[in-house]
Design a protein around this motif. Structure first.
Motif, short mmCIF file in Angstrom:
data_model
loop_
_atom_site.label_atom_id
_atom_site.label_comp_id
_atom_site.label_asym_id
_atom_site.label_seq_id
_atom_site.Cartn_x
_atom_site.Cartn_y
_atom_site.Cartn_z
N SER A 1 0.81 -1.22 0.00
CA SER A 1 0.00 0.00 0.00
C SER A 1 0.85 1.27 0.00
O SER A 1 0.32 2.36 -0.23
CB SER A 1 -0.94 0.01 1.21
OG SER A 1 -0.22 -0.04 2.42
N LEU A 2 2.16 1.16 0.24
CA LEU A 2 3.02 2.33 0.12
C LEU A 2 3.07 2.84 -1.31
O LEU A 2 3.34 4.02 -1.55
CB LEU A 2 4.44 2.00 0.59
CG LEU A 2 4.63 1.73 2.08
CD1 LEU A 2 6.04 1.21 2.36
CD2 LEU A 2 4.36 2.98 2.89
N GLY A 3 2.82 1.95 -2.27
CA GLY A 3 2.80 2.35 -3.67
C GLY A 3 4.17 2.26 -4.31
O GLY A 3 5.20 2.28 -3.63
N PRO A 4 4.20 2.14 -5.64
CA PRO A 4 5.46 1.94 -6.36
C PRO A 4 6.51 3.01 -6.10
O PRO A 4 7.69 2.71 -5.95
CB PRO A 4 5.04 1.90 -7.83
CG PRO A 4 3.62 1.46 -7.80
CD PRO A 4 3.03 2.06 -6.55
N GLU A 5 6.11 4.28 -6.05
CA GLU A 5 7.10 5.35 -5.89
C GLU A 5 7.79 5.27 -4.54
O GLU A 5 9.03 5.36 -4.45
CB GLU A 5 6.42 6.71 -6.06
CG GLU A 5 7.40 7.87 -6.00
CD GLU A 5 6.74 9.21 -6.27
OE1 GLU A 5 7.40 10.25 -6.03
OE2 GLU A 5 5.58 9.23 -6.72
N ARG A 6 7.03 5.09 -3.48
CA ARG A 6 7.64 4.99 -2.15
C ARG A 6 8.43 3.69 -2.00
O ARG A 6 9.49 3.68 -1.36
CB ARG A 6 6.58 5.10 -1.06
CG ARG A 6 6.15 6.54 -0.79
CD ARG A 6 5.21 6.62 0.37
NE ARG A 6 4.90 7.99 0.72
CZ ARG A 6 3.95 8.35 1.57
NH1 ARG A 6 3.23 7.43 2.18
NH2 ARG A 6 3.73 9.62 1.83
N LEU A 7 7.94 2.61 -2.58
CA LEU A 7 8.70 1.36 -2.52
C LEU A 7 10.04 1.51 -3.24
O LEU A 7 11.07 1.02 -2.76
CB LEU A 7 7.88 0.22 -3.14
CG LEU A 7 6.69 -0.27 -2.32
CD1 LEU A 7 5.84 -1.24 -3.14
CD2 LEU A 7 7.16 -0.96 -1.03
N ARG A 8 10.03 2.22 -4.36
CA ARG A 8 11.28 2.46 -5.08
C ARG A 8 12.21 3.33 -4.23
O ARG A 8 13.42 3.05 -4.13
CB ARG A 8 10.99 3.13 -6.42
CG ARG A 8 12.20 3.33 -7.30
CD ARG A 8 11.81 3.58 -8.75
NE ARG A 8 10.81 4.62 -8.91
CZ ARG A 8 9.54 4.39 -9.29
NH1 ARG A 8 9.11 3.17 -9.53
NH2 ARG A 8 8.70 5.40 -9.42
N GLY A 9 11.67 4.36 -3.59
CA GLY A 9 12.48 5.21 -2.72
C GLY A 9 13.03 4.44 -1.53
O GLY A 9 14.17 4.68 -1.09
N LEU A 10 12.24 3.52 -1.00
CA LEU A 10 12.69 2.70 0.12
C LEU A 10 13.84 1.81 -0.29
O LEU A 10 14.84 1.70 0.43
CB LEU A 10 11.51 1.87 0.63
CG LEU A 10 11.78 0.88 1.75
CD1 LEU A 10 12.34 1.57 2.98
CD2 LEU A 10 10.49 0.11 2.10
N ALA A 11 13.71 1.16 -1.44
CA ALA A 11 14.80 0.31 -1.93
C ALA A 11 16.07 1.13 -2.16
O ALA A 11 17.18 0.69 -1.83
CB ALA A 11 14.38 -0.40 -3.22
N GLU A 12 15.92 2.33 -2.69
CA GLU A 12 17.09 3.20 -2.91
C GLU A 12 17.75 3.58 -1.59
O GLU A 12 18.99 3.61 -1.47
CB GLU A 12 16.67 4.45 -3.68
CG GLU A 12 16.30 4.17 -5.14
CD GLU A 12 15.67 5.38 -5.83
OE1 GLU A 12 15.45 6.41 -5.15
OE2 GLU A 12 15.41 5.29 -7.05
N ALA A 13 16.93 3.85 -0.57
CA ALA A 13 17.48 4.22 0.75
C ALA A 13 18.23 3.04 1.37
O ALA A 13 19.31 3.22 1.96
CB ALA A 13 16.34 4.67 1.67
#
Length: 290
Positions: A195-207
């Motif tokens: 539910s975080l959504g693709p954009e936040r999931l991508r940002g999380l993986a980058e972090a």
């Protein structure tokens, strides 16, 4: 604006080493963790109840939570030569078949270690195991040494310390897995709410990738954090632990990592040990299009 994500991982050196920079605001991005430390058996339960945003769990628990959580492509524990061990006393038979009907202590019935053990035992112990006793992982070696159980399945730094208890390794689950599949050993996964959504999931993986890179580039930065949570572990053992469990797969699962995860879950599902994984369920929703 910074988004706080409820996050749980273990106090083990590999996790504190990997997540130190992210937890201390040393990487770019607007996502920050609110950290709870918990053993893997606890985080597995938290994930199954859907209680937190980001968790480190056993790959064996992954099929039970994929509806709500996505597998992240980084931050977890896979590798070679790092599998769980089956330990026995020094006078026990060296033949795995002698475990038939014996009592074995394991760290969790939902752990990857136990899943690998069950896949191995189905072939190596044709007479079938006896009672399975769940114990906290730090209690397993003393229980084997004291004769309270016949054998113990151990994980983590026990690979480096079991000889101190006068025990011997009957079998290495990682060696058995690698010999059977040629794949690395999938142990611990990092998951996050879909539910975080693709954009936040991508940002999380980058972090998380940035946190891994920082840990490698500046290992002294995390030293105090690692040792503060390492449960009085000898610093040299903590270093061995990190060297074994933090590797290229931590930075990115890559094709071999994903093949290992699919291989484990597909074999386990075929044996009736976990639910089958739906097609595409392991794909990362935050992957860049194209």
């Amino acid at each position: 604006m910074t988004t706080r994500l409820s996050t749980a991982y273990s106090p083990c050196p590999n996790d504190t080493f990997v997540f130190h920079a992210w937890a201390h605001g040393l990487v770019p991005g607007d996502l920050a963790p609110e950290v709870t430390f918990a053993d893997i058996d606890v985080t597995n339960g938290l994930a199954e109840r859907g209680e937190l945003d980001v968790l480190k769990i056993s790959y064996a628990a992954l099929p039970y939570v994929l509806d709500e959580y996505a597998l992240l492509p980084c931050g977890g524990a896979l590798g070679r030569g790092c599998g769980p061990l089956v330990l026995t006393g020094p006078d026990a038979p060296a033949d795995p078949a002698a475990l038939a009907g014996k009592t074995v202590a394991v760290p969790s019935e939902r752990s990857t270690a136990y899943l690998l053990f069950r896949l191995w035992a189905a072939q190596a112990v044709p007479g079938g195991l006896g009672e399975i006793v769940v114990l906290p992982f730090h209690e397993i070696m003393p229980a084997v040494r004291d004769g309270k159980v016949d054998a113990g399945l151990v994980i983590h730094e026990a690979r480096f310390t079991y000889q101190q208890y006068g025990l011997r390794s009957l079998a290495d689950m990682g060696e058995a897995w690698e010999a059977a599949t040629g794949l690395p050993i999938p142990l611990g996964a990092i998951i996050a709410r879909r539910s975080l959504g693709p954009e936040r999931l991508r940002g999380l993986a980058e972090a998380i990738r940035a946190s891994v890179a920082h840990a490698w580039a500046h290992p002294a930065d995390s030293r105090e954090y690692v040792l503060a949570h390492a449960q009085e572990m000898d610093p040299a053992v903590a270093d061995q632990h990190i060297a074994l469990y933090v590797n290229d797969f931590t930075a990115d699962l890559g094709p071999d990592g994903y093949a290992a995860v699919h291989g484990l879950l597909d074999r386990a599902a075929a044996a009736g040990l976990v639910p089958a994984t739906a097609p595409g369920a392991l794909d990362f929703p935050g992957a860049a299009a194209g």
